[in-house]
Design a protein around this motif. Structure first.
Motif, PDB file in Angstrom:
ATOM      1  N   TYR A  10       0.816  -1.212   0.000  1.00 30.01           N
ATOM      2  CA  TYR A  10       0.000   0.000   0.000  1.00 30.01           C
ATOM      3  C   TYR A  10       0.853   1.267   0.000  1.00 30.01           C
ATOM      4  CZ  TYR A  10       0.907   0.262   5.066  1.00 30.01           C
ATOM      5  OH  TYR A  10       1.510   0.343   6.300  1.00 30.01           O
ATOM      6  N   ASP A  11       0.250   2.341  -0.528  1.00 28.06           N
ATOM      7  CA  ASP A  11       0.818   3.687  -0.477  1.00 28.06           C
ATOM      8  C   ASP A  11      -0.093   4.543   0.395  1.00 28.06           C
ATOM      9  OD1 ASP A  11       2.750   2.854  -2.250  1.00 28.06           O
ATOM     10  OD2 ASP A  11       1.793   3.747  -4.002  1.00 28.06           O
ATOM     11  N   TYR A  12       0.516   5.320   1.270  1.00 27.11           N
ATOM     12  CA  TYR A  12      -0.255   6.156   2.200  1.00 27.11           C
ATOM     13  C   TYR A  12      -0.028   7.625   1.853  1.00 27.11           C
ATOM     14  CZ  TYR A  12      -2.319   7.613   6.666  1.00 27.11           C
ATOM     15  OH  TYR A  12      -3.127   8.157   7.636  1.00 27.11           O
ATOM     16  N   ILE A  45      -4.339  -5.056   5.894  1.00 27.95           N
ATOM     17  CA  ILE A  45      -4.044  -3.649   5.634  1.00 27.95           C
ATOM     18  C   ILE A  45      -4.766  -2.763   6.642  1.00 27.95           C
ATOM     19  CG2 ILE A  45      -4.343  -1.750   3.998  1.00 27.95           C
ATOM     20  CD1 ILE A  45      -2.088  -3.659   3.282  1.00 27.95           C
ATOM     21  N   LEU A  49      -3.240   0.014   9.267  1.00 26.37           N
ATOM     22  CA  LEU A  49      -3.668   1.406   9.329  1.00 26.37           C
ATOM     23  C   LEU A  49      -4.110   1.809  10.731  1.00 26.37           C
ATOM     24  CD1 LEU A  49      -5.679   1.679   5.988  1.00 26.37           C
ATOM     25  CD2 LEU A  49      -3.381   2.527   6.465  1.00 26.37           C
ATOM     26  N   LYS A  55      -3.157  10.185  12.162  1.00 25.01           N
ATOM     27  CA  LYS A  55      -4.030  10.134  10.985  1.00 25.01           C
ATOM     28  C   LYS A  55      -4.863  11.411  10.920  1.00 25.01           C
ATOM     29  CE  LYS A  55      -5.827   6.119  12.265  1.00 25.01           C
ATOM     30  NZ  LYS A  55      -4.920   5.463  13.215  1.00 25.01           N
ATOM     31  N   ASP A  59      -7.011  11.517   4.666  1.00 29.78           N
ATOM     32  CA  ASP A  59      -5.850  10.701   4.316  1.00 29.78           C
ATOM     33  C   ASP A  59      -6.321   9.562   3.414  1.00 29.78           C
ATOM     34  OD1 ASP A  59      -4.207  12.267   5.815  1.00 29.78           O
ATOM     35  OD2 ASP A  59      -3.694  10.743   7.303  1.00 29.78           O
ATOM     36  N   CYS A  61      -5.371   5.737   1.582  1.00 31.59           N
ATOM     37  CA  CYS A  61      -4.543   4.533   1.499  1.00 31.59           C
ATOM     38  C   CYS A  61      -4.939   3.774   0.240  1.00 31.59           C
ATOM     39  CB  CYS A  61      -4.730   3.643   2.722  1.00 31.59           C
ATOM     40  SG  CYS A  61      -3.809   2.080   2.613  1.00 31.59           S
ATOM     41  N   THR A  63      -4.191   0.416  -1.810  1.00 30.21           N
ATOM     42  CA  THR A  63      -3.580  -0.908  -1.770  1.00 30.21           C
ATOM     43  C   THR A  63      -3.633  -1.538  -3.151  1.00 30.21           C
ATOM     44  OG1 THR A  63      -4.355  -1.207   0.507  1.00 30.21           O
ATOM     45  CG2 THR A  63      -3.625  -3.174  -0.669  1.00 30.21           C
ATOM     46  N   TRP A  84     -11.724   4.399   8.693  1.00 32.74           N
ATOM     47  CA  TRP A  84     -11.367   4.144   7.306  1.00 32.74           C
ATOM     48  C   TRP A  84     -12.580   3.583   6.575  1.00 32.74           C
ATOM     49  CZ3 TRP A  84      -7.021   5.938   5.253  1.00 32.74           C
ATOM     50  CH2 TRP A  84      -5.951   6.222   6.102  1.00 32.74           C
ATOM     51  N   GLN A 103       5.365   4.217   1.675  1.00 31.61           N
ATOM     52  CA  GLN A 103       5.169   3.082   0.778  1.00 31.61           C
ATOM     53  C   GLN A 103       5.557   1.827   1.545  1.00 31.61           C
ATOM     54  OE1 GLN A 103       7.565   4.608  -2.666  1.00 31.61           O
ATOM     55  NE2 GLN A 103       5.730   4.114  -3.832  1.00 31.61           N
ATOM     56  N   SER A 104       4.626   0.909   1.675  1.00 26.82           N
ATOM     57  CA  SER A 104       4.898  -0.298   2.453  1.00 26.82           C
ATOM     58  C   SER A 104       5.796  -1.251   1.672  1.00 26.82           C
ATOM     59  CB  SER A 104       3.588  -1.011   2.797  1.00 26.82           C
ATOM     60  OG  SER A 104       3.103  -1.735   1.673  1.00 26.82           O
TER      61      SER A 104
END
Length: 236
Positions: A10-12, A45, A49, A55, A59, A61, A63, A84, A103-104
């Motif tokens: 995932y990208d946050y 995921i 989070l 947070k 925001d 996320c 995936t 979320w 970035q995970s």
């Protein structure tokens, strides 16, 4: 990659309309597909989070899930009203201003068994020390992605979570499969995370930094400055 393995990461992003160089988010074309581990990966995921600090509203996320090179798609979550929720307004992502914060690593869902005893952990610690003995070891490819490191003072050895936490790990067959979150949960029964301001962390970090340098590899910055760290056995 094995045919039925599900790869995901995932990208946050933080929404920041005041940031001058922030840009919208553009996703590549994708197609939906089904996989028996898909829901488990989504839940994993969400667990990741939940422990994210600071947070903020809006925001994002994103995936990605992939099964092979051709099948892939994205799952998008937005932080609203302190929770979320799913988000599918892709066009709105393109015009918003977002800053990439994290970035995970890539995760792989599989059926590997986690360690359940100190004897299994000790065997894996010793197995990891062969990293420099085997020419062309695949684990060298992933070395710089490790940021949760474990230490045993009895033998003075280090090993990363994804290697240490699965039974019968070995340098030859290691392919980065599995989930770092799964191994961390298993290892939490035996280890505790050091405070980064502690003298013990400083000593072990510099030792691990030197070991990485001697292996010709860069230690992931997350060990010191991010969510990673160094773990030592729980004192009974």
């Amino acid at each position: 990659m094995k045919e039925k393995e599900l790869v995901f990461g995932y990208d946050y992003y933080a929404y920041n309309p005041r940031l001058e160089d922030a840009e919208g988010i553009y996703l590549q074309e994708y197609q939906l597909f089904s996989h028996p581990d898909l829901e488990g990966a989504k839940n994993y995921i969400r667990d990741c989070l939940e422990i994210v600090k600071n947070k903020k509203e809006n925001d994002i996320c994103i995936t990605f899930f992939a099964e092979g090179e051709e099948k892939n798609f994205y799952h998008i979550l937005i932080f609203k009203d302190n929770q979320w929720i799913e988000f599918d307004d892709i066009e709105n992502l393109k015009i918003g201003k977002y800053e990439l914060l994290l970035q995970s690593e890539d995760f792989i869902m599989n059926n590997q068994l986690v360690v359940t005893s100190w004897e299994e952990i000790a065997d894996n610690f010793r197995a990891f020390q062969k990293i420099n003995e085997i020419t062309g070891s695949k684990i060298m490819k992933y070395y710089s992605s490790f940021y949760h490191w474990y230490y045993t003072p009895e033998e003075g050895l280090f090993a990363p979570s994804k290697f240490l936490g699965y039974r019968n790990s070995n340098i030859v067959d290691y392919d980065s499969s599995g989930s770092g979150g799964q191994t961390q949960k298993a290892l939490a029964k035996f280890f505790t995370k050091l405070e980064k301001t502690s003298p013990e962390f400083d000593i072990l970090y510099n030792e691990l930094l030197q070991i990485s340098h001697n292996s010709g590899k860069k230690l992931n910055d997350q060990v010191l400055n991010g969510k990673g760290g160094i773990y030592v056995p729980i004192k009974l």
